[in-house]
Design a protein around this motif. Structure first.
Motif, short mmCIF file in Angstrom:
data_model
loop_
_atom_site.label_atom_id
_atom_site.label_comp_id
_atom_site.label_asym_id
_atom_site.label_seq_id
_atom_site.Cartn_x
_atom_site.Cartn_y
_atom_site.Cartn_z
N SER A 47 49.92 42.21 29.78
CA SER A 47 50.36 40.90 29.34
C SER A 47 50.34 39.86 30.44
CB SER A 47 51.79 40.99 28.78
OG SER A 47 52.68 41.39 29.80
N SER A 48 50.00 40.25 31.64
CA SER A 48 49.98 39.30 32.75
C SER A 48 48.72 38.45 32.68
CB SER A 48 50.04 40.05 34.08
OG SER A 48 48.93 40.91 34.19
N VAL A 49 48.71 37.37 33.40
CA VAL A 49 47.57 36.46 33.44
C VAL A 49 46.46 37.11 34.25
CG1 VAL A 49 46.81 34.15 34.06
CG2 VAL A 49 49.15 34.52 33.27
N GLU A 50 45.29 37.19 33.65
CA GLU A 50 44.19 37.91 34.30
C GLU A 50 43.64 37.16 35.50
OE1 GLU A 50 43.22 40.85 33.75
OE2 GLU A 50 44.50 41.22 32.04
N ASP A 51 43.62 35.84 35.43
CA ASP A 51 42.99 35.09 36.51
C ASP A 51 43.95 34.80 37.66
OD1 ASP A 51 43.21 31.76 34.99
OD2 ASP A 51 44.62 33.44 35.11
N SER A 52 45.14 35.34 37.61
CA SER A 52 46.09 35.11 38.69
C SER A 52 45.82 36.09 39.82
CB SER A 52 47.52 35.29 38.18
OG SER A 52 48.44 35.15 39.23
N LYS A 53 45.54 35.56 40.98
CA LYS A 53 45.21 36.42 42.12
C LYS A 53 46.45 37.18 42.58
CE LYS A 53 41.42 33.55 43.83
NZ LYS A 53 40.90 32.79 44.96
N LYS A 54 47.58 36.50 42.52
CA LYS A 54 48.81 37.18 42.94
C LYS A 54 49.11 38.36 42.03
CE LYS A 54 51.03 33.14 45.01
NZ LYS A 54 52.20 32.25 44.97
N GLU A 55 48.95 38.15 40.76
CA GLU A 55 49.25 39.23 39.81
C GLU A 55 48.30 40.39 39.97
OE1 GLU A 55 49.13 41.64 36.40
OE2 GLU A 55 47.53 40.27 36.96
N SER A 56 47.05 40.07 40.18
CA SER A 56 46.06 41.14 40.29
C SER A 56 46.31 42.00 41.52
CB SER A 56 44.65 40.54 40.35
OG SER A 56 44.52 39.72 41.51
N SER A 57 46.98 41.48 42.52
CA SER A 57 47.21 42.26 43.73
C SER A 57 48.59 42.90 43.77
CB SER A 57 47.06 41.34 44.96
OG SER A 57 48.00 40.30 44.91
N SER A 58 49.43 42.58 42.80
CA SER A 58 50.78 43.12 42.85
C SER A 58 51.16 43.84 41.56
CB SER A 58 51.79 42.00 43.14
OG SER A 58 51.71 41.01 42.13
N ASP A 59 51.14 43.15 40.42
CA ASP A 59 51.58 43.78 39.17
C ASP A 59 50.65 44.89 38.71
OD1 ASP A 59 53.72 42.16 39.15
OD2 ASP A 59 53.20 41.00 37.37
N LYS A 60 49.42 44.86 39.09
CA LYS A 60 48.48 45.93 38.72
C LYS A 60 48.83 47.25 39.39
CE LYS A 60 45.56 43.97 35.91
NZ LYS A 60 45.41 44.45 34.51
N LYS A 61 49.63 47.18 40.42
CA LYS A 61 49.99 48.40 41.14
C LYS A 61 51.32 48.99 40.68
CE LYS A 61 47.62 47.13 45.43
NZ LYS A 61 47.78 46.92 46.88
N ILE A 62 51.95 48.38 39.69
CA ILE A 62 53.27 48.87 39.27
C ILE A 62 53.18 50.28 38.73
CG2 ILE A 62 55.11 48.54 37.59
CD1 ILE A 62 54.78 45.55 37.92
N LEU A 63 52.23 50.53 37.83
CA LEU A 63 52.09 51.87 37.24
C LEU A 63 51.75 52.90 38.30
CD1 LEU A 63 52.08 53.63 34.75
CD2 LEU A 63 49.68 52.99 34.38
N SER A 64 50.83 52.55 39.18
CA SER A 64 50.46 53.50 40.25
C SER A 64 51.65 53.78 41.16
CB SER A 64 49.30 52.92 41.06
OG SER A 64 48.18 52.71 40.24
N THR A 65 52.45 52.75 41.41
CA THR A 65 53.62 52.96 42.27
C THR A 65 54.65 53.85 41.60
OG1 THR A 65 53.24 50.76 43.21
CG2 THR A 65 55.37 51.78 43.63
N VAL A 66 54.86 53.65 40.31
CA VAL A 66 55.80 54.51 39.58
C VAL A 66 55.34 55.96 39.62
CG1 VAL A 66 56.77 55.00 37.30
CG2 VAL A 66 56.60 52.64 38.09
#
Length: 767
Positions: free
Chosen positions: A520-539
């Motif tokens: 549900s995050s914004v795809e074109d956000s560079k910040k999101e792509s470098s942080s929220d995409k790692k939430i599942l992997s971090t868990v």
């Protein structure tokens, strides 16, 4: 300074002369009854009745009296000792204010003697004596003989009062050293005077008290009057100022006055202008403040923003408090489940090792018996006999189950001996059910907003959508895995990755919620792509992998194909599809892989046992030795297969060292060399080749196999050579196919050329 006399509360003597004594003191204004001693004057007011009680002073002894108990004060003058024929007189106190206490004591015989002689004077006699004494004082220089020189004493007293300096010094006074005898008349007069003095003491004390109070009042009034006079003088002097005519003033004219007035007016105008400027500034500030207030009141966004941040702050604090309170309970439930599974795993492992030990010992004893004699029965202890019966009973049940399922290709020794007795299984299920009931009650008293992962992520999703800048500046993507850790662990309590029917990670509720949050995050956000995409992997990295590591180290049985297959499935999802980065290997992942390798090494060393018996003992396929050896070989081959299933997760070097170096070359090939070449050996070789990963032989440029398979290739060539000269010549083709599969092409061509097996060259060309 006058001192306030002490009040003495003493009972008056019951005598008819009380009124007379009260009238006596005012009759002698010029003659004071008593004068306080100098020492007592500094300490306080004079004592009542003129009695000075001085402790520690020597007492003068008076002659015997007729009364046995007397409390009287001596008021004799210091300068004149009483004569023997003189009666004591009232008012003969010391001229310098000293008082002495005369302690009179007489013998009991004297008291009895004088008591019969003393006649107490009546009131008329005492009154007559008082009148005579007063007449003598009025005449100044004459006292009647009946009063016994009263005039002399009174004259001396007046002289001492009129001329204080005529008083003799201490060295001129006569100091009596002996007591003069007193006549009967003197004693009677002294007794009457002492009684009169006692009756008048209290009246004198009251009079002195009144005098002292009047003196104090006069002093107080005098001090106040003097103070008022000083104040009036000071105020009068301050008000009235005398004009100093010597001072000269400068001449004043109209110009000077005008100039001063203009100067004063200029200063006032400047002050007024400065006040006007300040006033205008304040008015402007008030207008600006009102405008700001209106803008803030009209702009609802700022208020909403403040409310949102405040609500998020309160929500996160409450969430953290809730998780901190529940984490202890979660850890206890996890430990209980882990202990239950560990107990079951240790039961299986210990049972397998004990059964292997007892069965091997039994076969060794049986072999020694066969070598020594053929008659007689082998004596077996009850425990070994019971274990052997249990082993055979479980094998029979598994065999019947395979026949019912239609699995006829199963080899003895490849089944997982993990059956539990019914009683133990019931206890295990009951304990597991109790733990799961506790799991359901962990968040039973918690609102869904604080225990449901989807609701928690929805809160942060709203933050990310409304205020993305503050969301990313707060590094929320690093905080979410820590917040979700306890909630994910609760869902993993019932998760057993060693079971084939266990729930996959992708089917778990928490996994789906995290994926939806990331999508549900914004795809074109560079910040999101470098942080929220790692939430599942971090868990996964912080929560799932540590739990998998515990299962591998303590619960996983590498000899179980079902456990290994299920574990590999979960590990592939975790390590391949959801790695943090392609080139990044986390510490938890390294720990997991190390634990897998370590556990498989331990299994090779502890669980693999392939005995070697004489060919005479194993030629008969139905003999116990042959069956036991076959089961152990297939058990080792099963472990070999399970180890090589980790291909793709573990490195090739690790697998080749474990599977080929330590298991194939050390155990399996030795067992094959001890076997008679035939269809069974070819079948076993085919199974060994089938376990080898094809990826190891994909390089078509080389016509030689990997070095660790050199012993296996040599065994294949020896077996093919023996089979070519036996009745199983058709099995040579299968061996050539095995050589071709493992890329031993040069060895296969050499063997075909040496044995003129030209019809098999097509197998090499097809490859």
């Amino acid at each position: 300074m006058a001192h306030r006399p002490k009040r003495t509360f003493r009972q008056r003597a019951a005598n008819s002369s009380d009124s007379d004594g009260a009238e006596e003191s005012p009759a002698e204004p010029g003659v004071p009854r008593e004068v306080a001693a100098p020492g007592s004057a500094e300490e306080g007011p004079p004592s009542g009745g003129g009695r000075a009680r001085v402790a520690g002073r020597p007492h003068r002894v008076r002659g015997p009296r007729g009364r046995g108990r007397v409390w009287a004060s001596s008021r004799r003058a210091k300068e004149a000792a009483p004569r023997a024929d003189e009666p004591p007189r009232q008012g003969d106190a010391g001229k310098k204010g000293e008082s002495r206490v005369l302690d009179v004591s007489t013998d009991e015989e004297d008291e009895i003697h004088h008591s019969s002689e003393i006649k107490i004077p009546d009131a008329a006699f005492i009154q007559a004596a008082r009148r005579k004494r007063e007449l003598a004082r009025a005449q100044d220089d004459y006292i009647s003989l009946d009063v016994e020189h009263t005039s002399t004493v009174s004259g001396m007293k007046r002289e001492s009062e009129d001329d204080p300096e005529s008083e003799p010094d201490d060295h001129e006074k006569r100091i009596p050293f002996t007591l003069k005898p007193q006549t009967f008349r003197q004693r009677m007069a002294e007794e009457s005077i002492s009684r009169n003095e006692e009756t008048s003491e209290e009246s004198q004390e009251d009079e002195k008290q009144d005098i002292w109070e009047r003196q104090q009042m006069r002093k107080a009034v005098k001090i106040i009057e003097e103070r008022d006079i000083d104040l009036s003088r000071g105020s009068g002097s301050s008000k009235v100022k005398k004009f100093d005519t010597s001072i000269s003033f400068t001449p004043v004219n109209l110009e000077i006055i005008k100039k001063q007035l203009n100067t004063r007016l200029t200063l006032l105008q400047e002050t007024h202008r400065s006040h006007l400027r300040e006033y205008e500034k304040y008015v402007q500030d008030v207008k600006s403040s009102k405008s700001t207030i209106q803008n803030l009141e009209s702009s609802s966004n700022q208020v909403l923003n403040c409310k949102f941040y405040k609500s998020m702050k309160i929500y996160v604090e409450n969430l953290i408090d809730c998780l901190n309170e529940k984490i202890i309970n979660i850890q206890e439930i996890e430990s209980s489940m882990h202990a239950l599974l560990l107990k079951q795993a240790m039961t299986f492992m210990k049972r397998r090792q004990d059964e292997l030990k007892h069965e091997s010992t039994y076969l060794q004893q049986l072999s020694r018996k066969d070598e020594t004699s053929t008659s007689g029965n082998l004596a077996v202890d009850e425990k070994t006999q019971w274990i052997l019966e249990e082993i055979e009973s479980r094998r029979t049940k598994r065999r019947q189950a395979r026949m019912l399922s239609g699995n006829c290709n199963h080899q003895e020794g490849t089944s997982s001996d993990d059956e539990l007795p019914s009683a133990e299984m019931i206890d295990f299920q009951k304990s597991q059910g109790d733990i799961l009931q506790k799991q359901k009650k962990v968040f039973e008293d918690v609102h869904d907003d604080f225990c449901n992962i989807q609701n928690i992520l929805l809160k942060f999703q709203q933050w990310r959508e409304k205020f993305p800048d503050s969301y990313y500046e707060a590094f929320i993507s690093l905080c979410i895995p820590k917040l979700l850790n306890p909630l994910v662990r609760v869902q993993l309590i019932d998760w057993n990755p060693l079971k084939l029917d266990s729930t996959g990670l992708k089917e778990m509720p928490w996994f789906k919620s995290v994926e939806e949050f990331m999508d549900s995050s914004v795809e074109d956000s560079k910040k999101e792509s470098s942080s929220d995409k790692k939430i599942l992997s971090t868990v996964i990295n912080k929560t799932i992998i540590p739990r998998l590591t515990d299962f591998v180290e303590f619960l996983w049985d590498p000899l179980s194909t079902s456990q290994t297959t299920s574990l590999i499935t979960h590990c592939r999802v975790i390590l391949e599809e959801h790695s943090i980065c392609e080139n990044e290997v986390s510490k938890s992942k390294q720990d997991l892989l190390k634990s897998i390798v370590s556990r498989m090494k331990k299994a090779v060393e502890d669980d693999v046992f392939i005995p070697l018996y004489p060919k005479s003992a194993v030629e008969n396929k139905t003999s116990p030795h042959s069956k036991f050896q076959e089961r152990q070989f297939w058990s080792g081959l099963k472990l070999f297969h399970n180890i090589l299933l980790w291909n793709g997760l573990l490195t090739d070097d690790t697998l080749q060292e474990l599977g080929l170096g330590k298991l194939l070359n050390r155990y399996l090939i030795i067992a094959l060399l001890n076997a008679t070449p035939g269809p069974d050996v070819v079948k076993k070789c085919n199974q060994v080749a089938a376990c080898l990963p094809e990826k190891w032989f994909e390089n078509s440029a080389t016509r030689t196999s990997i070095p660790q398979l050199e012993n296996f290739i040599q065994f294949l060539l020896q077996s093919a050579q023996k089979l070519s000269r036996s009745e199983f010549r058709d099995k040579v083709e299968e061996i050539i196919l095995i050589l071709v599969k493992i890329k031993a092409l040069n060895q296969a061509e050499s063997f075909i050329g040496e044995h003129h097996l030209d019809h098999l060259k097509s197998l090499i060309k097809k490859d």
